[in-house]
Design a protein around this motif. Structure first.
Motif, PDB file in Angstrom:
ATOM      1  N   ARG A  82     -20.069 -36.441  22.273  1.00  0.00           N
ATOM      2  CA  ARG A  82     -20.817 -35.210  22.596  1.00  0.00           C
ATOM      3  C   ARG A  82     -22.238 -35.276  22.057  1.00  0.00           C
ATOM      4  O   ARG A  82     -23.193 -34.958  22.763  1.00  0.00           O
ATOM      5  N   GLU A  83     -22.364 -35.675  20.793  1.00  0.00           N
ATOM      6  CA  GLU A  83     -23.690 -35.746  20.177  1.00  0.00           C
ATOM      7  C   GLU A  83     -24.575 -36.758  20.905  1.00  0.00           C
ATOM      8  O   GLU A  83     -25.739 -36.490  21.176  1.00  0.00           O
ATOM      9  N   GLY A  84     -24.020 -37.921  21.208  1.00  0.00           N
ATOM     10  CA  GLY A  84     -24.787 -38.933  21.926  1.00  0.00           C
ATOM     11  C   GLY A  84     -25.238 -38.444  23.292  1.00  0.00           C
ATOM     12  O   GLY A  84     -26.382 -38.659  23.696  1.00  0.00           O
ATOM     13  N   LEU A  85     -24.347 -37.788  24.005  1.00  0.00           N
ATOM     14  CA  LEU A  85     -24.714 -37.245  25.313  1.00  0.00           C
ATOM     15  C   LEU A  85     -25.829 -36.215  25.168  1.00  0.00           C
ATOM     16  O   LEU A  85     -26.838 -36.269  25.874  1.00  0.00           O
ATOM     17  N   ARG A  86     -25.637 -35.264  24.257  1.00  0.00           N
ATOM     18  CA  ARG A  86     -26.623 -34.190  24.082  1.00  0.00           C
ATOM     19  C   ARG A  86     -27.995 -34.719  23.670  1.00  0.00           C
ATOM     20  O   ARG A  86     -29.013 -34.226  24.137  1.00  0.00           O
ATOM     21  N   GLU A  87     -28.014 -35.703  22.780  1.00  0.00           N
ATOM     22  CA  GLU A  87     -29.268 -36.163  22.191  1.00  0.00           C
ATOM     23  C   GLU A  87     -29.939 -37.299  22.958  1.00  0.00           C
ATOM     24  O   GLU A  87     -31.156 -37.431  22.893  1.00  0.00           O
ATOM     25  N   GLU A  88     -29.171 -38.114  23.647  1.00  0.00           N
ATOM     26  CA  GLU A  88     -29.730 -39.369  24.159  1.00  0.00           C
ATOM     27  C   GLU A  88     -29.713 -39.561  25.673  1.00  0.00           C
ATOM     28  O   GLU A  88     -30.329 -40.489  26.167  1.00  0.00           O
ATOM     29  N   LEU A 147     -19.128 -35.282  30.710  1.00  0.00           N
ATOM     30  CA  LEU A 147     -19.091 -34.000  29.999  1.00  0.00           C
ATOM     31  C   LEU A 147     -17.667 -33.439  29.964  1.00  0.00           C
ATOM     32  O   LEU A 147     -17.237 -32.879  28.954  1.00  0.00           O
ATOM     33  N   ALA A 148     -16.918 -33.625  31.041  1.00  0.00           N
ATOM     34  CA  ALA A 148     -15.522 -33.170  31.076  1.00  0.00           C
ATOM     35  C   ALA A 148     -14.650 -34.006  30.143  1.00  0.00           C
ATOM     36  O   ALA A 148     -13.730 -33.475  29.508  1.00  0.00           O
ATOM     37  N   ALA A 154     -15.371 -28.227  32.085  1.00  0.00           N
ATOM     38  CA  ALA A 154     -13.970 -28.104  32.475  1.00  0.00           C
ATOM     39  C   ALA A 154     -13.904 -28.048  33.995  1.00  0.00           C
ATOM     40  O   ALA A 154     -14.607 -27.250  34.622  1.00  0.00           O
ATOM     41  N   PRO A 155     -13.090 -28.916  34.607  1.00  0.00           N
ATOM     42  CA  PRO A 155     -12.989 -28.891  36.067  1.00  0.00           C
ATOM     43  C   PRO A 155     -12.324 -27.611  36.560  1.00  0.00           C
ATOM     44  O   PRO A 155     -11.437 -27.060  35.908  1.00  0.00           O
TER      45      PRO A 155
END
Length: 175
Positions: A82-88, A147-148, A154-155
């Motif tokens: 989650r952090e990697g997705l949000r930040e990078e 993200l899911a 959430a699908p």
């Protein structure tokens, strides 16, 4: 600078662990690491392996040293991903905002996400790819899948007969 490549999301974090394990413990150059990823994870070509290598680095699961790439001493936990997705990763903040605005009656689709972020697609990507819209629409679908995977989305109406590109999403529990 945020990362553009977004590989196909794995089925679960255990599969992501396999990608991480494919990167050597002893630093290797990009070509060696890509060859190893291709071989161990059955990837179709070097570009896909290179995208995975960059993506794993964005998630802090791989480190780039002066001697090359090396597997990081970190597990792909939901929090780390989650952090990697949000930040990078490019356009994740916009995707999360769009998910917040979505509802079960009007979920966010890949086409919706692409429409919301179309103007943010880098100019050089538009210039070099004659089919850039399809490329970035596919990227939007993969991004929603990531993200899911870590409960940021959430699908809605999840089912085997709904193509990934048409599946709708709302904000997940981890937002």
């Amino acid at each position: 600078m945020r990362l553009k490549p977004v590989p196909e999301p794995p089925a679960d974090l255990d599969a992501l662990r396999e990608f991480r394990r494919a990167v050597p413990l002893v630093p290797g150059d990009t070509d060696d690491c890509c060859a190893r990823l291709r071989r161990r994870c059955d990837l179709p070509d070097r570009q896909t392996a290179n995208d995975w290598l960059a993506f794993l680095r964005a998630l802090d699961l791989v480190e780039e040293t002066a001697r090359g790439f090396v597997r990081a001493d970190a597990e792909p936990t939901p929090e780390r991903v989650r952090e990697g997705l949000r930040e990078e990763v490019l356009l994740v903040p916009e995707a999360l905002a769009a998910l917040d605005a979505a509802s079960p009656d009007d979920p966010l689709t890949a086409a919706d996400l692409f429409a919301a972020t179309r103007e943010r697609v880098p100019r050089h990507d538009r210039a070099r790819d004659p089919d850039w819209e399809a490329t970035w629409r596919d990227r939007a679908a993969r991004l929603l899948g990531w993200l899911a995977l870590v409960d940021l989305a959430a699908p809605v109406g999840d089912g085997p007969d709904i193509p990934e590109s048409e599946r709708g999403y709302v904000a997940g529990d981890a937002v």
